[in-house]
Scaffold this active site. Sequence first.
Site, PDB file in Angstrom:
ATOM      1  N   HIS A   1      -3.774   6.424   0.806  1.00 53.66           N
ATOM      2  CA  HIS A   1      -4.076   5.054   0.377  1.00 53.66           C
ATOM      3  C   HIS A   1      -5.515   4.726   0.735  1.00 53.66           C
ATOM      4  O   HIS A   1      -5.968   4.959   1.863  1.00 53.66           O
ATOM      5  CB  HIS A   1      -3.119   4.081   1.068  1.00 53.66           C
ATOM      6  CG  HIS A   1      -3.575   2.666   1.032  1.00 53.66           C
ATOM      7  ND1 HIS A   1      -3.857   2.003  -0.147  1.00 53.66           N
ATOM      8  CD2 HIS A   1      -3.824   1.774   2.035  1.00 53.66           C
ATOM      9  CE1 HIS A   1      -4.245   0.766   0.137  1.00 53.66           C
ATOM     10  NE2 HIS A   1      -4.241   0.597   1.445  1.00 53.66           N
TER      11      HIS A   1
ATOM     12  N   ASN B   1     -10.090  -1.753  -2.276  1.00 48.68           N
ATOM     13  CA  ASN B   1      -8.687  -1.516  -1.954  1.00 48.68           C
ATOM     14  C   ASN B   1      -7.833  -2.285  -2.956  1.00 48.68           C
ATOM     15  O   ASN B   1      -7.710  -3.507  -2.885  1.00 48.68           O
ATOM     16  CB  ASN B   1      -8.422  -1.992  -0.522  1.00 48.68           C
ATOM     17  CG  ASN B   1      -6.983  -1.777  -0.075  1.00 48.68           C
ATOM     18  OD1 ASN B   1      -6.079  -1.611  -0.890  1.00 48.68           O
ATOM     19  ND2 ASN B   1      -6.760  -1.808   1.230  1.00 48.68           N
TER      20      ASN B   1
ATOM     21  N   CYS C   1       0.798  -1.225   0.000  1.00 48.07           N
ATOM     22  CA  CYS C   1       0.000   0.000   0.000  1.00 48.07           C
ATOM     23  C   CYS C   1       0.832   1.278   0.000  1.00 48.07           C
ATOM     24  O   CYS C   1       0.320   2.341  -0.337  1.00 48.07           O
ATOM     25  CB  CYS C   1      -0.943  -0.025   1.201  1.00 48.07           C
ATOM     26  SG  CYS C   1      -1.862  -1.579   1.333  1.00 48.07           S
TER      27      CYS C   1
END
Length: 336
Positions: free
Chosen positions: A266, A296, A116
């Site tokens: 993120h 995500n 990430c």
Amino acid sequence: MGTSGKIVAIASHLPERVLSNDDLAALYPSWPADKILDKTGVQTRHIAAPDETAVDLAEAAAKALFAQGRVAPGDIDYLLFCTQAPDHILPTSACILQRRLGLRTDIGALDFNLGCSGFVYGLSMAQALIASGQARRVLLLTADTYSKLIHPMDRGVRSLFGDGAAATLIEAVETDAPALGPFVFGTDGSGAENLIVPAGGFRQPRTAETAVVTEDASGNLRSADHLYMNGAAIMTFTLGAVPAAIDKLLARAGVALDDYDAVVLHQASAFILDRLRRKLAVPEDRFVIALREWGNTVSSTIPMALEPLVRDGRPRRVLLVGFGVGYSWAAAQAFL
């Protein structure tokens, strides 16, 4: 005047298959579709086909970027590929992508394994390559296929993650101040076990024993071959590390948070993002949330959130922060 890298184009790519909240609700009777949306902020996520890899997704994203007409394959001087799902242990997936994309053979190409935080780390490497005169145009590719690591009945992670890729062009510009940077980095390996696939590497090869599926206290199923996430620990880490990194970046850049036109973190989950926005006291109109339609996507969440801002061409100063698996985090300032 000096030479700096600048983000000049972004293109993303998502797999064809869509996994909706209705699909998940059919598997998890205690989790209706509206509850999944409220908890995660994700309505749909895209899932790679069984024979579709992160390299395939990255190739499609890069070709979408080339189709914009801003740059041709022959103009690229360096290829950076961020993934935690390479095609092979060796060779480097970036070498495979060089051939498949028709890039020159006199370029640099490398993989780096970060999740990430990977996009911001990639920007820092691109900036260093350009500022040092080693490259004029860097192609940064990010792609992951976490769906291949998730047990279908582990609802906590399956509802969050989607597969996807992004291609970002960082180009040399002559400017009085850097268009990328400063950067702030952080690493804390004490959190490695809180977001991990325990088996499958050389430390713990996959065996019949690692494939045994167990059920946790929340009713999620997984084996040591699957992705494990300690959500509470990740939340605690995030709420501490991200504000601290931003404070350090603001001090280094000599600016205030209000000086940024957009804050792009993120896209971990809507819950985490909302907690961070409130803690940082950023107005909603300057805080980007973009995960409802794809979830995500790990290293690609930031460039996917940035893509519409880059496309509209309006000059902006943006704050970028990646954080997660490792633990690893990075913050940067960028002028679009």
